[in-house]
Enzyme design. Structure first.
Site, PDB file in Angstrom:
ATOM      1  N   LYS A 190      27.418  75.050  56.232  1.00  0.00           N
ATOM      2  CA  LYS A 190      26.581  74.315  55.010  1.00  0.00           C
ATOM      3  C   LYS A 190      26.083  72.945  55.678  1.00  0.00           C
ATOM      4  O   LYS A 190      26.956  71.990  55.794  1.00  0.00           O
ATOM      5  CB  LYS A 190      27.308  74.281  53.711  1.00  0.00           C
ATOM      6  CG  LYS A 190      26.534  74.408  52.585  1.00  0.00           C
ATOM      7  CD  LYS A 190      25.408  73.513  52.349  1.00  0.00           C
ATOM      8  CE  LYS A 190      26.019  72.187  51.551  1.00  0.00           C
ATOM      9  NZ  LYS A 190      25.050  70.846  51.645  1.00  0.00           N
ATOM     10  N   GLU A 265      37.622  65.296  57.125  1.00  0.00           N
ATOM     11  CA  GLU A 265      37.411  63.774  57.688  1.00  0.00           C
ATOM     12  C   GLU A 265      36.542  63.122  56.699  1.00  0.00           C
ATOM     13  O   GLU A 265      35.487  63.483  56.471  1.00  0.00           O
ATOM     14  CB  GLU A 265      36.576  64.093  58.997  1.00  0.00           C
ATOM     15  CG  GLU A 265      37.555  64.585  60.063  1.00  0.00           C
ATOM     16  CD  GLU A 265      36.620  64.503  61.507  1.00  0.00           C
ATOM     17  OE1 GLU A 265      35.419  64.105  61.202  1.00  0.00           O
ATOM     18  OE2 GLU A 265      37.245  65.211  62.163  1.00  0.00           O
ATOM     19  N   CYS A 299      31.489  56.636  59.751  1.00  0.00           N
ATOM     20  CA  CYS A 299      32.361  56.557  59.186  1.00  0.00           C
ATOM     21  C   CYS A 299      33.654  55.713  59.645  1.00  0.00           C
ATOM     22  O   CYS A 299      34.285  55.148  59.020  1.00  0.00           O
ATOM     23  CB  CYS A 299      33.034  58.056  59.234  1.00  0.00           C
ATOM     24  SG  CYS A 299      33.336  58.502  60.949  1.00  0.00           S
ATOM     25  N   GLU A 396      33.630  52.067  49.676  1.00  0.00           N
ATOM     26  CA  GLU A 396      32.871  52.390  50.934  1.00  0.00           C
ATOM     27  C   GLU A 396      31.339  52.169  50.530  1.00  0.00           C
ATOM     28  O   GLU A 396      31.061  52.912  49.813  1.00  0.00           O
ATOM     29  CB  GLU A 396      33.136  53.557  51.355  1.00  0.00           C
ATOM     30  CG  GLU A 396      32.568  53.939  52.400  1.00  0.00           C
ATOM     31  CD  GLU A 396      32.432  55.655  53.013  1.00  0.00           C
ATOM     32  OE1 GLU A 396      32.477  56.505  52.287  1.00  0.00           O
ATOM     33  OE2 GLU A 396      32.849  55.776  54.347  1.00  0.00           O
TER      34      GLU A 396
HETATM   35  P1  NAD Z   1      29.201  64.060  50.726  1.00  0.00           P
HETATM   36  O1  NAD Z   1      30.692  64.150  50.362  1.00  0.00           O
HETATM   37  O2  NAD Z   1      28.407  63.599  49.579  1.00  0.00           O
HETATM   38  O3  NAD Z   1      28.650  65.415  51.114  1.00  0.00           O
HETATM   39  C1  NAD Z   1      29.099  65.996  52.384  1.00  0.00           C
HETATM   40  C2  NAD Z   1      28.739  67.242  52.497  1.00  0.00           C
HETATM   41  O4  NAD Z   1      29.547  68.001  51.418  1.00  0.00           O
HETATM   42  C3  NAD Z   1      27.264  67.745  52.067  1.00  0.00           C
HETATM   43  O5  NAD Z   1      26.888  68.920  53.066  1.00  0.00           O
HETATM   44  C4  NAD Z   1      27.197  68.028  50.824  1.00  0.00           C
HETATM   45  O6  NAD Z   1      26.335  69.122  50.277  1.00  0.00           O
HETATM   46  C5  NAD Z   1      28.761  69.014  50.539  1.00  0.00           C
HETATM   47  N1  NAD Z   1      29.261  69.089  49.156  1.00  0.00           N
HETATM   48  C6  NAD Z   1      29.075  68.100  48.189  1.00  0.00           C
HETATM   49  N2  NAD Z   1      29.762  68.438  47.077  1.00  0.00           N
HETATM   50  C7  NAD Z   1      30.414  69.800  47.405  1.00  0.00           C
HETATM   51  C8  NAD Z   1      31.278  70.486  46.666  1.00  0.00           C
HETATM   52  N3  NAD Z   1      31.569  70.410  45.566  1.00  0.00           N
HETATM   53  N4  NAD Z   1      31.646  71.617  47.217  1.00  0.00           N
HETATM   54  C9  NAD Z   1      31.226  71.818  48.740  1.00  0.00           C
HETATM   55  N5  NAD Z   1      30.540  70.866  49.297  1.00  0.00           N
HETATM   56  C10 NAD Z   1      29.987  69.861  48.786  1.00  0.00           C
HETATM   57  O7  NAD Z   1      28.905  62.948  51.798  1.00  0.00           O
HETATM   58  P2  NAD Z   1      27.809  62.402  52.534  1.00  0.00           P
HETATM   59  O8  NAD Z   1      27.216  61.343  51.458  1.00  0.00           O
HETATM   60  O9  NAD Z   1      26.928  63.477  52.950  1.00  0.00           O
HETATM   61  O10 NAD Z   1      28.362  61.696  53.696  1.00  0.00           O
HETATM   62  C11 NAD Z   1      28.849  60.290  53.857  1.00  0.00           C
HETATM   63  C12 NAD Z   1      30.373  60.432  53.593  1.00  0.00           C
HETATM   64  O11 NAD Z   1      30.717  61.060  54.932  1.00  0.00           O
HETATM   65  C13 NAD Z   1      31.078  58.896  53.849  1.00  0.00           C
HETATM   66  O12 NAD Z   1      32.129  58.632  53.054  1.00  0.00           O
HETATM   67  C14 NAD Z   1      31.576  58.915  55.164  1.00  0.00           C
HETATM   68  O13 NAD Z   1      32.558  58.097  55.281  1.00  0.00           O
HETATM   69  C15 NAD Z   1      31.859  60.230  55.390  1.00  0.00           C
HETATM   70  N6  NAD Z   1      32.207  60.760  56.786  1.00  0.00           N
HETATM   71  C16 NAD Z   1      33.443  60.959  57.316  1.00  0.00           C
HETATM   72  C17 NAD Z   1      33.511  60.893  58.838  1.00  0.00           C
HETATM   73  C18 NAD Z   1      34.957  61.128  59.473  1.00  0.00           C
HETATM   74  O14 NAD Z   1      34.964  61.466  60.650  1.00  0.00           O
HETATM   75  N7  NAD Z   1      35.799  60.892  58.833  1.00  0.00           N
HETATM   76  C19 NAD Z   1      32.601  61.202  59.657  1.00  0.00           C
HETATM   77  C20 NAD Z   1      31.059  60.922  58.862  1.00  0.00           C
HETATM   78  C21 NAD Z   1      30.882  60.811  57.532  1.00  0.00           C
END
Ligand code: NAD
Length: 501
Positions: A190, A265, A299, A396
């Site tokens: 997804k 992550e 991240c 963040e």
């Molecule tokens: P997000 O959590 O809003 O969304 C990430 C994914 O999760 C999307 O595909 C979204 O559609 C899906 N999602 C959202 N709610 C869901 C649910 N209830 N059930 C299943 N899937 C769901 O994150 P974002 O805004 O897309 O990305 C930014 C975040 O990602 C930041 O917090 C960043 O730090 C983190 N990030 C972490 C790493 C790492 O390696 N630790 C790497 C990249 C990004």
């Protein structure tokens, strides 16, 4: 390539998406959502619609899981060296398509092409690294004990769900998908709703390189529909998720009824700690690079700058000067360092912290503004006069926004660094070897970089502690997540089975 050439080429690459939309990919076929619904993918540059995207939901997740379940036995049974061959072919195909992937991703995310071209190639490196490990994925140990021989082995857990975020989506997706495929799992991916395009390119080029249909499936949609359905599906055996910490909590709850294994992550509020004994020129360069590259939407970016009191004013003035000279512009312009933020919703979130910072008494040393009428352009920002209890030091922000806080001594530096809910990465600048050893021992972060920006080495563990994650990627850690351990015990003498009477 020049800016004009990049614009022309990306238009060619986007043409197909504009015509047919960004479709789901299930069992080897491009398909619209079963509901017939679409959502719009907008350009971060000017808000124009880039393409419509299939709005998948529970029935599409069902179909994709069915395909992944059917494909699983044959893919899992393939000798590791055969999976290695196919995954190297996928890596070759990524390299051959790197220009297309980089330009489309740059346009889709707003991240500058100078960084995106490398990110596309890193996707190929991820496939090569895990391809080479495929033949050893199932290897086990023999554990002798008095009167017994134990033999362990590993087997792929089954079809897995992979959910990815919008920042550097291609590289991050390959980081999760490559090890899952290498050890014999099949995948339902997804992709993020804000940047869905390169996920579709990946599955297509993977199949053209020889990946059997149904092994990798893609469903677009939002978290609350497609994402939630994937995490709740009983046919999915484990969920690897990259995204916000709060979403991770929600997903853990969604996975609970089916007792799914999860790998997270998550977010970060990573410290960059600068001691007065550091090489100040390099430290300033490193501190600026680790927050202003990739729009700060990374991240591992260091969004808290902790500086020893005696050099705080001079050091923050240098960083402010660098930030104020950064070229902001169209992501496809090779001169651009900071492009537009991903989406108007995210831009609003980032802009809201400028008012919060002022209200809490911090100073905006540079930046703190929206740029232009169109698009999500925000100036690289440095907050000074800040304390670690401020919202801008705890939450963040996920943009090109840095909060600088002074510290008196080593003990205070460590205390401030650890005083957040996150624990993903930390950057330490000091030329005192004993100090770096002492401090790294006490930092609560999964990845620590000494006198450096973040360096990648794929065999090392990647991930965070506290609210930044559960589990590690890289090396064998990825296989540990996607595989089941099995122990077979052979007594070496005929055992007297205890009598029940
Ligand atoms: P997000 O959590 O809003 O969304 C990430 C994914 O999760 C999307 O595909 C979204 O559609 C899906 N999602 C959202 N709610 C869901 C649910 N209830 N059930 C299943 N899937 C769901 O994150 P974002 O805004 O897309 O990305 C930014 C975040 O990602 C930041 O917090 C960043 O730090 C983190 N990030 C972490 C790493 C790492 O390696 N630790 C790497 C990249 C990004």
């Amino acid at each position: 390539m020049t800016f004009e050439e990049n614009l022309t080429r990306v238009e060619g690459y986007l043409e197909r998406f504009r015509k047919e939309g960004v479709l789901n990919h299930i069992n080897g076929a491009s398909v619209p959502a079963q509901s017939g619904e679409w959502f719009e993918n907008v350009s971060p540059v000017d808000g124009a619609v880039l393409a419509k995207v299939a709005h998948g939901g529970a029935s599409d997740i069902d179909a994709a899981t069915e395909a992944a379940t059917k494909a699983f036995p044959a893919w899992a049974a393939l000798p590791g060296k055969e999976r290695r061959r196919i995954l190297h072919a996928v890596a070759d195909a990524i390299v051959a398509n790197a220009d297309r992937i980089a330009l489309v991703e740059s346009m889709d995310t707003g991240q500058a092409i100078r960084f995106m071209s490398k990110a596309a190639l890193r996707g190929a490196e991820n496939f090569r690294f895990f391809a080479d490990k495929a033949p050893e994925a199932a290897d086990g140990l023999s554990l002798r004990a008095p009167g017994q021989l134990n033999v362990t082995s590993r087997r792929p857990i089954g079809p897995v769900g992979i959910i990815t975020p919008w920042n550097t989506p291609f590289m991050l997706s390959t980081w999760k998908i490559a090890p899952a495929l290498a050890c014999g799992c099949t995948v339902v991916h997804k992709a993020a709703e804000f940047s869905p395009m390169t996920a579709k390119i990946l599955v297509e080029i993977a199949e053209s390189a020889g990946l059997p249909k149904g092994v990798l499936n893609l469903v677009h949609g939002f978290g609350e529909d497609a994402g939630k359905a994937l995490t709740e599906h009983p046919g999915i055996k484990a969920v690897a998720f990259v995204g916000e910490s709060q979403t991770g909590s929600r997903i853990m709850g969604q996975c609970a009824p089916t007792l799914k294994r999860v790998h997270f992550e998550l977010g970060g509020k990573n410290p960059c700690i600068v001691f007065a004994d550091a090489d100040i020129d390099r430290a300033a360069q490193g501190a600026a690079f680790m927050i202003y590259s990739l729009n700060g939407q990374r991240c591992t970016s260091s969004s808290r700058l902790l500086v020893e009191e005696s050099i705080y004013d001079e050091f923050t003035a240098r960083v402010a000067d660098m930030a104020s000279k950064i070229v902001i512009g169209h992501p496809l312009d090779p001169k651009t360092v900071v492009g537009p933020l991903i989406h108007p919703e995210h831009e609003q979130k980032v802009l809201s912290y400028f008012d919060i910072a002022k209200a809490e008494g911090a100073t905006i040393a540079t930046g703190g503004q929206k740029l232009g009428e169109k698009g999500c352009f925000v100036t690289p920002t440095l907050f000074t006069n800040a304390t670690n209890d401020m919202t801008i030091a705890q939450e963040e922000i996920f943009g090109p926004v840095l909060t600088a806080i002074p510290f008196k001594d080593e003990a205070e530096a460590v205390a401030l660094a650890n005083d957040v809910k996150y624990g993903l990465s930390a950057f330490l600048w000091s030329n005192d070897l004993e100090r770096t050893l002492r401090v790294t021992d006490r930092l609560e972060a999964g990845m620590i970089y000494v006198n450096s920006d973040n360096v990648r080495h794929l065999p090392t563990p990647f991930g965070g502690m506290k609210s930044s994650g559960i589990g590690r990627d890289g090396g064998d850690w990825s296989f540990e997540f996607y595989m089941e351990q099995v122990n077979v015990c052979f007594p070496t003498t005929t055992r007297q089975i205890p009598s029940l009477t």
